[in-house]
Design an enzyme around this catalytic site. Sequence first.
Site, PDB file in Angstrom:
ATOM      1  N   GLU A   1       3.158   8.475  12.673  1.00 47.39           N
ATOM      2  CA  GLU A   1       4.348   8.705  13.297  1.00 47.39           C
ATOM      3  C   GLU A   1       4.164  10.069  13.795  1.00 47.39           C
ATOM      4  O   GLU A   1       4.970  10.413  14.535  1.00 47.39           O
ATOM      5  CB  GLU A   1       5.348   8.746  12.080  1.00 47.39           C
ATOM      6  CG  GLU A   1       5.501   7.305  11.224  1.00 47.39           C
ATOM      7  CD  GLU A   1       6.540   7.636  10.234  1.00 47.39           C
ATOM      8  OE1 GLU A   1       7.825   7.427   9.920  1.00 47.39           O
ATOM      9  OE2 GLU A   1       6.088   7.894   8.896  1.00 47.39           O
TER      10      GLU A   1
ATOM     11  N   ARG B   1      15.627  10.104  18.512  1.00 45.35           N
ATOM     12  CA  ARG B   1      16.044   8.698  18.986  1.00 45.35           C
ATOM     13  C   ARG B   1      17.442   8.270  18.612  1.00 45.35           C
ATOM     14  O   ARG B   1      17.845   7.218  19.215  1.00 45.35           O
ATOM     15  CB  ARG B   1      15.288   7.786  17.853  1.00 45.35           C
ATOM     16  CG  ARG B   1      15.600   8.010  16.260  1.00 45.35           C
ATOM     17  CD  ARG B   1      14.555   7.049  15.526  1.00 45.35           C
ATOM     18  NE  ARG B   1      15.067   6.908  13.968  1.00 45.35           N
ATOM     19  CZ  ARG B   1      14.527   6.366  12.990  1.00 45.35           C
ATOM     20  NH1 ARG B   1      13.302   5.856  13.356  1.00 45.35           N
ATOM     21  NH2 ARG B   1      14.853   6.398  12.007  1.00 45.35           N
TER      22      ARG B   1
ATOM     23  N   ARG C   1       5.737  -0.086   2.116  1.00 43.47           N
ATOM     24  CA  ARG C   1       5.942   1.457   2.567  1.00 43.47           C
ATOM     25  C   ARG C   1       6.423   2.283   1.345  1.00 43.47           C
ATOM     26  O   ARG C   1       7.548   1.855   0.847  1.00 43.47           O
ATOM     27  CB  ARG C   1       6.643   1.738   3.595  1.00 43.47           C
ATOM     28  CG  ARG C   1       6.960   3.156   4.139  1.00 43.47           C
ATOM     29  CD  ARG C   1       7.517   3.288   5.358  1.00 43.47           C
ATOM     30  NE  ARG C   1       8.836   3.144   5.284  1.00 43.47           N
ATOM     31  CZ  ARG C   1       9.848   3.098   6.353  1.00 43.47           C
ATOM     32  NH1 ARG C   1       9.479   3.224   7.214  1.00 43.47           N
ATOM     33  NH2 ARG C   1      10.975   3.015   5.955  1.00 43.47           N
TER      34      ARG C   1
ATOM     35  N   ARG D   1      10.512  -1.851   3.904  1.00 46.14           N
ATOM     36  CA  ARG D   1      11.185  -0.544   3.484  1.00 46.14           C
ATOM     37  C   ARG D   1      11.960  -0.538   2.164  1.00 46.14           C
ATOM     38  O   ARG D   1      12.923  -1.478   1.862  1.00 46.14           O
ATOM     39  CB  ARG D   1      12.422  -0.379   4.834  1.00 46.14           C
ATOM     40  CG  ARG D   1      11.955  -0.548   6.259  1.00 46.14           C
ATOM     41  CD  ARG D   1      13.009  -0.284   6.994  1.00 46.14           C
ATOM     42  NE  ARG D   1      12.715  -0.229   8.369  1.00 46.14           N
ATOM     43  CZ  ARG D   1      12.770  -1.376   9.070  1.00 46.14           C
ATOM     44  NH1 ARG D   1      13.502  -2.640   8.689  1.00 46.14           N
ATOM     45  NH2 ARG D   1      12.625  -1.602  10.514  1.00 46.14           N
TER      46      ARG D   1
ATOM     47  N   ASN E   1       8.789   4.247  16.692  1.00 44.16           N
ATOM     48  CA  ASN E   1      10.014   5.053  16.732  1.00 44.16           C
ATOM     49  C   ASN E   1      10.067   6.504  16.670  1.00 44.16           C
ATOM     50  O   ASN E   1      10.295   7.181  17.455  1.00 44.16           O
ATOM     51  CB  ASN E   1      10.981   4.505  15.619  1.00 44.16           C
ATOM     52  CG  ASN E   1      11.336   3.234  15.999  1.00 44.16           C
ATOM     53  OD1 ASN E   1      10.974   2.337  16.902  1.00 44.16           O
ATOM     54  ND2 ASN E   1      11.969   2.693  14.821  1.00 44.16           N
ATOM     55  N   ASP E   2       9.233   6.916  15.488  1.00 48.26           N
ATOM     56  CA  ASP E   2       9.036   8.283  15.135  1.00 48.26           C
ATOM     57  C   ASP E   2       7.813   8.847  16.132  1.00 48.26           C
ATOM     58  O   ASP E   2       8.127  10.073  16.588  1.00 48.26           O
ATOM     59  CB  ASP E   2       8.613   8.747  13.653  1.00 48.26           C
ATOM     60  CG  ASP E   2      10.032   8.674  12.890  1.00 48.26           C
ATOM     61  OD1 ASP E   2      11.302   8.791  13.561  1.00 48.26           O
ATOM     62  OD2 ASP E   2      10.126   8.492  11.551  1.00 48.26           O
TER      63      ASP E   2
END
Length: 815
Positions: free
Chosen positions: A692, A726, A593, A557, A715-716
Amino acid sequence: MVSLVVVSHSAKLAEGVAELMRGMAGAEVQIAPVGGMDLPDQPLGTDANLILRAIQQVYSDDGVVVLVDLGSAILSTELALEMLSPEQRARVVIAPAPLVEGAIAAAVQARLESPLDAVVHEARTALDAKLAQLGAEHPNVHPLEQPSDNQAPALELILPVNNLLGLHARPAAKFVQIAARFAADVRIQDLTNGRGPANAKSINALTTLGVLHGHQIKIIARGVDAQAALDAIQKLARENFGDREPFAASGKLTTARAQETVNVENEFVGFSASPGYAIGAARLYQTSLPPIPQNSIDDPQREWTRLTHAIRQAQTQLQQARQALNGRGNSAEAEIFDAQVLMLQDEALQDPARRAIFENKMNAALAFENAALEIASQYEALEDEYLRARAADVRAVARQVLLNLLGASTPLSFQEGILVAPDLTPAETAHLDPKIVRAICTAFGGPTGHSAILAKSLGIPAVVGLGERILHVREGETLLVDGERGRVWAQPDASLLQEYSARMERASKAAAKSTASRNEPAITRDGRRVEIAANIGSLQDAQHAVEMGAEAVGLFRTEFLFLDRRDAPSEEEQYETYREIAVALQNRPLLIRTLDIGGDKPLPYVSAPSEANPFLGLRGLRLSLAQPELFKTQLRAILRVATEFPVRVMFPMVSTLQEFRDAQALMDQARAELLAQNSRVPERVETGIMVEVPSAALHANAFAREVDFFSIGSNDLTQYTLAAERGNPNVARLADSMHPAVLQLIAQVVTAAHAHKKWVGVCGEMGGEPNAIPILIGLGVDELSMSPPLIPHAKQIVRELSLSDAQLQAQQALE
């Protein structure tokens, strides 16, 4: 925001007008009153030097409007303007307006962040409303010939209050905001308990009436906008004063929630956010507040300016917190901050502090603390338990002002034990020391929010969404935390302590076994190898990943480089950071990313439109494509590192194939720009997308022809598939990554990828979940990426599996 200066022959008159202005507009507008001469024997008059000092004190590039009374005040102000630089002089306007009415109108308009000319116009036309109200055609009508506001007939409206909690913070804030829009004196009286009438434009005055469910209230309005104000308030009442549920529905939901989550008196049920067990003393969230100084002061104006600056700073902090919640979809919860901002703006809080500073020469911190304690004590005197609890809100906003005023930071400070807090920001979580914090228990939040992700990366057991009841445990009280099942017990009995002590011992032995073999590959019993990678966000994370046995980084990230700063990081800064991390990985693959902002991670230096739902707006790759220079700077830094190390690139939030192609085109441009500078570039870089958005999964077959890999952002993907945000505790139980709909999308991506000989990873929190690992392997996932502390256990799980058993589990889960 436009600033204001009030110039009068009398310092007391100037301060009185400024007081009126603050009462209408709040502390956010910068106002400098100035009057009298700088001579002890000449209290009346005007002084150009004092006026100049006042203008400079509040000067804003948005402009300054000066309101003056008469005669020499204008001449002195014009002389003061001559002493400004030409640039500043161009942004200062003397308003041809009545002093009192013009100043109030200007303050209200400035509070709305209107441009300079609009503020001046409002000041100039400030008499119009009074003239219309008095029926005058010109300003020569004597005011006694027409009724004043107090003499005007009062209009009344009686309404029932159906809210479960009455006019608590959020509906009270809505009420005050509506009332404040109108040129009318609006009062509210509780007909049931007999309290009032109180000023309906003061949140503290309104809330301390103690209006509860089932009470009847009477609203009394006088003035030119009286009827319009009552109509607006009646409309607000029909909308349940802004509360989402009427009484019956809310009561039912509250009861259901209690029955669902509370089994016994000392048990709390929430959501598992980070696995593990802990037993320890409760340590309640607290920030360190320095001692309040007790000294007197010599310069009241300077002290008042310090206080108003601290209040403005606190308002900004509250608004930032509101925006963060709103950006995550928690718009109703975000309205709590509206009430807190109104508390800060309320004259019931500011006026006693102002009087203490100017009349008693009390320092700002002591004056404000005393005023806040008085308001808090009024709340605590109410009969209703919920309204009594609002005293904590007053103390909270006052604490923030005092921290700002005293120049103190807000670090977490507590002894070793289990941290109990309403919620934690990612920044707060990131600073926790796992050696001191045995576990985290929060009243609010969801299991896949960023704070939960950080807790997992730190290896701290965490249970979130436990409800407000957890905040009432006593400091030092023994807590037992089950991070696997989302359970917490206060003062657990001996049998429960014995049971969990045994569990902790077994878990410790299993962890030791996993840790000892952490550098061995993860191969199932029947020979299927799965790459176990790490999710990282810093150099320290990279070093920890290597220590924990990571075979690669499956998600780097990069946002930490871009957050908490005024300007974007340069290409060189990014290159040095990425290279430093690549070196730390000792030739392991590094998947970077590209910048993933938007939603709940806005950047101050990136111009982005205000969006009703940022999670469905300009975020991830969409924003990078809209900011090509920012994007290409990052791509050039990545390409330079890729000449030396095994680097992969991943684009986030990809919805369409065209977006991927546009990103590839910008990467080609970045490559060409480096070549033009005679810089080395790799022949090719492995490039993929983060899945995602359901559209990317459903269209995976088309993507698979062009991308090198897929990485599932579970998650997404879960929240977009199930429409369950979330971070929202109200729908957190819906946000289940193991839902068949989510698993079917993952299976579809794997099938499409393998048909084109491409690999698939999972980099969301699902990748490190012990219950999810067998199913993901059974679906054919090639790589699992997770928080570094989870890697040894994940490898051990893989080694104990057979692929055929995993495939059977996956098939059952899909159905």
